[in-house]
Design an enzyme around this catalytic site. Structure first.
Site, mmCIF file in Angstrom:
data_model
loop_
_atom_site.group_PDB
_atom_site.id
_atom_site.type_symbol
_atom_site.label_atom_id
_atom_site.label_comp_id
_atom_site.label_asym_id
_atom_site.label_seq_id
_atom_site.Cartn_x
_atom_site.Cartn_y
_atom_site.Cartn_z
ATOM 1 C CG HIS A 230 -1.947 -1.090 1.151
ATOM 2 N ND1 HIS A 230 -2.209 -1.935 2.199
ATOM 3 C CD2 HIS A 230 -2.768 -1.480 0.144
ATOM 4 C CE1 HIS A 230 -3.149 -2.796 1.860
ATOM 5 N NE2 HIS A 230 -3.502 -2.540 0.616
ATOM 6 C CG ASN B 122 -3.225 -7.360 0.294
ATOM 7 O OD1 ASN B 122 -2.706 -8.319 -0.286
ATOM 8 N ND2 ASN B 122 -3.506 -7.394 1.593
ATOM 9 N NE ARG B 123 -8.890 -5.551 0.920
ATOM 10 C CZ ARG B 123 -7.833 -5.351 1.683
ATOM 11 N NH1 ARG B 123 -6.644 -5.775 1.273
ATOM 12 N NH2 ARG B 123 -7.942 -4.743 2.859
ATOM 13 C CE1 TYR C 248 -10.563 -5.401 7.910
ATOM 14 C CE2 TYR C 248 -10.072 -5.113 10.238
ATOM 15 C CZ TYR C 248 -9.900 -4.746 8.927
ATOM 16 O OH TYR C 248 -9.053 -3.712 8.622
ATOM 17 C CG HIS D 276 0.729 -4.693 4.935
ATOM 18 N ND1 HIS D 276 0.008 -4.224 3.862
ATOM 19 C CD2 HIS D 276 1.115 -5.952 4.596
ATOM 20 C CE1 HIS D 276 -0.048 -5.149 2.922
ATOM 21 N NE2 HIS D 276 0.625 -6.212 3.343
ATOM 22 C CD GLU E 288 -1.128 -4.609 9.143
ATOM 23 O OE1 GLU E 288 -0.627 -3.463 9.135
ATOM 24 O OE2 GLU E 288 -1.970 -4.996 8.322
#
Length: 488
Positions: A122, A183-184, A283, A223, A305
């Site tokens: 990202h 990442n989608r 999630y 990330h 992360e």
């Protein structure tokens, strides 16, 4: 007044939803479906708002794309004895996606595991790209000085992609230049809205080609926006926020814990027990790179992360590096310090056989390498496993191992199968003077007197016994692993 209130409320809601680095907006740029992200990270709201007030200053102290490219090429010149620089493609705006490979034999295929780090997936999470350059230089500076670094350089092929999304970085936003969340953008096992490879972004296609060219054992993407090691599955069929385990759930928890426990304070998290989390339990995310690596690439990938703030002040980078350094090194080293490793050979000629490795009661297959037929199966230590080698045209073979803490090396020597007519599909006598292969039919002998046949059987059996003993001796003698392999 009502219009003004609605605008403010909408802005705040959008920022609360876009929480925690990679995990925010799980369906954005993939299906257009509304987001159902988890709450509980409101602390990110004020950090993100503060950063938006100074967008022009946010990148101060971080390398620009041009500076990053220059730093990578300079590293390649300085550490050419253990590295090479290569490109896997270009971004939408044409910036090269450069990779550093670190190994004692860079660019050469060996029967060793390969690991990859991917940063800056990202655009607005740039800490990873800075840390990966620091990691490469630290390895270069400490080779032949630090045993852990020596292990990584000599026994692993480490590939580092500091920036998967250089366009997003230059634009100071999450998505790439086409406003797509990378990442989608990968094929998803539950929903098939983006199965058309031609419709994917150039950065996504570059990653997919990369995994077809190199057989990676494991990897991690870096990330920002939280402090946790995330593992598959990232999504679930019902889209609910529940723990959804993959076949290698135990192994992924083990790998995630290696990173978390080696970190300065990740394992002390109050939000995530042990500093690790199942993606779907946090999630759901769909079209993510992590699950695609495991399903289609045979690669065990974690999503790391590594900083609570997505874009912290550059003055914090040295501290963040120190907090993550040992985690990164230990994760890479785990590829050779643990797990089951070996190669697969034929009993008739001793040549490598490309095939697959399975573990009883784990519904997942690991393919061997194409050139050397080597395999590197990551597993949880302290348990007993039944390992099976499978090659078309050969009899499968299974062995039981007790995997304690250190890596176990097991070579498989497979016998050729015989057809229903008694013809060997592979044979020690399947060549003539011109080198052409041919099958040896058992029926040929039946045309000769039975006495001669019995003598030939005894002689062949004796020769086969000598040959197999010779092959096993050579395999043990020439085994490249530092540990002695157990031929099966």
């Amino acid at each position: 007044m009502n219009l003004k209130f609605c605008i403010i409320f909408s802005f705040l809601l959008r920022n609360v939803i876009a929480r925690g680095g990679d995990r925010g907006n799980p369906l954005s740029s993939a299906s257009g479906s509304p987001n159902h992200g988890s709450v509980g990270s409101a602390r990110q709201l004020f950090e993100d708002n503060q950063s938006r007030h100074s967008r022009t200053d946010i990148a101060r102290g971080y390398m620009t794309n041009s500076e990053l490219e220059k730093a990578m090429k300079e590293f390649g010149r300085r550490c050419s004895h253990i590295s090479r620089i290569y490109s896997i493609g270009k971004s939408v705006q044409g910036f090269p996606l450069l990779v550093i490979e670190i190994s004692d034999k860079p660019g050469k295929e060996e029967p060793e595991p390969a690991f990859k780090f991917v940063g800056n997936v990202h655009g607005d999470e740039p800490v990873g790209r800075e840390l990966l350059i620091l990691l490469a230089n630290w390895i270069c500076d400490n080779y032949m000085r630090d045993p852990l670094v020596d292990l990584i350089v000599d026994k692993v092929h480490l590939h580092i992609l500091p920036s998967m999304n250089p366009d997003g970085f230059s634009l100071k936003r999450r998505d790439n230049a086409n406003n797509i969340d990378l990442n989608r953008d990968f094929p998803d096992q539950f929903f098939h809205w983006n199965d058309d490879e031609d419709a994917r972004q150039p950065e996504t296609k570059a990653i997919m080609r990369w995994l077809r060219e190199i057989h990676f054992t494991a990897s991690a993407s870096l990330h920002g926006g939280a402090l946790v090691a995330n593992y598959p599955w990232d999504g679930s069929l019902d889209k609910r926020k529940n723990y959804y385990a993959c076949p290698d759930d135990g192994t992924f928890r083990f790998l995630a814990s290696i990173y978390s426990k080696s970190h300065h304070n990740m394992s002390l998290s109050k939000e995530f027990e042990g500093g690790i989390t199942n993606g779907a339990a946090w999630y759901p995310v769909y079209g993510g790179m992590q699950d695609w690596n495991y399903i289609h690439g045979g690669c065990f990938e974690l999503t790391l992360e590594i900083s609570d703030n997505k874009w912290p002040n550059a003055k914090e980078l040295p501290t963040i590096w120190e907090h993550n350094k040992m985690s990164m090194l230990n994760l890479v080293a785990s590829l050779v310090k643990t797990g089951v490793h070996g190669r697969v050979f034929s009993s008739d000629r001793g040549r490598p056989l490309p095939g697959s490795i399975t573990i009883k009661e784990i519904n997942y297959t690991v393919q061997t390498g194409r050139a050397f037929s080597d395999y590197h199966r990551l597993l949880v230590p302290g348990e007993r496993y039944e390992v099976m080698a499978n090659v078309p045209g050969y009899k499968s073979k299974t062995t039981s191992i007790w995997f304690k803490e250190e890596a176990v090396n097991v070579d498989f020597i497979l016998d050729p199968e015989a057809t229903s007519e008694g013809t060997l599909q592979r044979s020690i006598c399947d060549c003539d003077c011109s080198g052409k292969r041919r099958f040896l039919s058992m029926g040929y002998f039946w045309g000769i007197h039975s006495e001669v046949y019995l003598v030939l059987i005894v002689v062949l059996a004796f020769l086969c016994l000598l040959l197999r003993r010779r092959i096993k001796f050579n395999l043990l003698k020439h085994r490249q692993s530092p540990k002695r392999s157990v031929p099966v």
